[in-house]
Enzyme design. Structure first.
Site, PDB file in Angstrom:
ATOM      1  CG  HIS A 102      -1.284   1.162   1.627  1.00  0.00           C
ATOM      2  ND1 HIS A 102      -0.823   2.180   2.568  1.00  0.00           N
ATOM      3  CD2 HIS A 102      -2.671   1.951   1.103  1.00  0.00           C
ATOM      4  CE1 HIS A 102      -1.382   3.383   2.538  1.00  0.00           C
ATOM      5  NE2 HIS A 102      -2.661   3.111   1.612  1.00  0.00           N
ATOM      6  N   GLY A 259     -16.708  10.829  -1.797  1.00  0.00           N
ATOM      7  CA  GLY A 259     -15.701  10.209  -3.027  1.00  0.00           C
ATOM      8  C   GLY A 259     -16.544   9.113  -3.615  1.00  0.00           C
TER       9      GLY A 259
END
Length: 302
Positions: A102, A259
């Site tokens: 990540h 979002g």
């Protein structure tokens, strides 16, 4: 600054997705360009069902508008306008011998009623989540992070490594999500660091990502594995999901600012298991990993 950083993440997204397609050899990224009704949008790229990468996303966004009430409380401010842009990626390889990775690099501004910047900061980092522990891989990842940090300040690596261990901690499980890396946030202008200095540091870390991760993938992607190895990977992926949905601030920010839900949740792996009260066998490689996750260690000398 926001224009410079947005230009940078556009280029970085292209660089990273091109290299990952090369590493996989078969799968290609699907691209979706989207708009946010309140202002701004993004470019989502997702890769699935490859020979190396089972699922991954490398996403950029630049959103702006009124700061939602939930975020006002988080930042302890009143009504304000904001701008935020960043690149966020998660790669879930097919093989349990290859770690999940990540990374995120972001920039944020807030404005007064006249449109003047009243606050701005950088944040980001990169971290590794293996399912089987190869100590040389952990050392390589952390060494690459340290080299990037040391070019700017010798105190950055130990500080941001410690922050990473603290942030990616599944408190309800009392264990780390992975073996860490770097995590930094609210990097603001000071007597020691200008915003230009922070820009140079964050982009240095962003530019180090492929060197930190790709050699590990190349080394481990052909390793043989069993059905039992794959089952363990899926159990550990469950802990990854728990962190992202319970603790991750980036996920929370995306959900609270309306979002794009597909982009926010692309970080979740496709195949996951939750096995009741599961414990690895004593003395096994699986237990070796758990012991490291329960007590984060220093992989290299500071």
């Amino acid at each position: 600054m926001k224009d410079n950083f947005y230009t940078y993440i556009l280029q970085l997204q292209n660089q990273i997705t091109s290299k990952l397609e090369e590493v996989d050899g078969i799968a290609k990224f699907r691209e979706d360009v989207w708009e946010r009704p309140e202002g701004g949008g993004g470019r989502t790229r997702v890769i699935e069902n490859g020979q190396v990468i089972e699922k991954g996303g490398v996403n950029i966004s630049a959103v702006h508008g009124k700061l939602p009430e939930a975020m006002q409380k988080m930042f302890n401010v009143g009504e304000a306008d904001f701008f935020a842009c960043g690149l966020s990626l998660v790669i879930h390889p097919k093989s349990p011998m290859v770690p999940t990775v990540h990374a995120n690099w972001r920039y944020f501004e807030m404005y007064d009623d006249d449109g003047k910047i009243i606050n701005s900061w950088f944040g980001g980092g990169q971290d590794l989540t293996p399912y089987y522990l190869f100590e040389e891989d952990a050392i390589h990842f952390h060494q690459t992070c340290k080299i990037a940090c040391d070019k700017h300040n010798s105190e950055f690596y130990p500080k941001f490594k410690k922050q990473c261990d603290a942030y990616f901690w599944n408190t309800h499980r009392n264990e780390a999500r992975g073996i860490g890396g770097l995590f930094f946030d609210y990097c603001k202008e000071s007597t020691e660091m200008t915003m230009e200095n922070w820009f140079n540091f964050v982009t240095e870390v962003g530019n180090s990502f492929l060197q930190a991760y790709v050699p590990i993938v190349d080394k481990r992607k052909e390793f043989p594995y069993t059905y039992e190895n794959r089952t363990w990977q899926e159990i550990r992926r469950g802990r990854y999901v728990e962190f992202n949905l319970v603790h991750d601030k980036g996920t929370l920010f995306g959900l609270k600012t309306n979002g794009r839900i597909e982009s926010i949740l692309m970080s979740l792996p496709p195949h996951v298991q939750w096995v009741y009260d599961h414990h690895p066998e004593s003395g096994s490689e699986e237990e070796k990993l758990i012991k490291v996750l329960e007590n984060p260690i220093n992989w290299i000398e500071d």
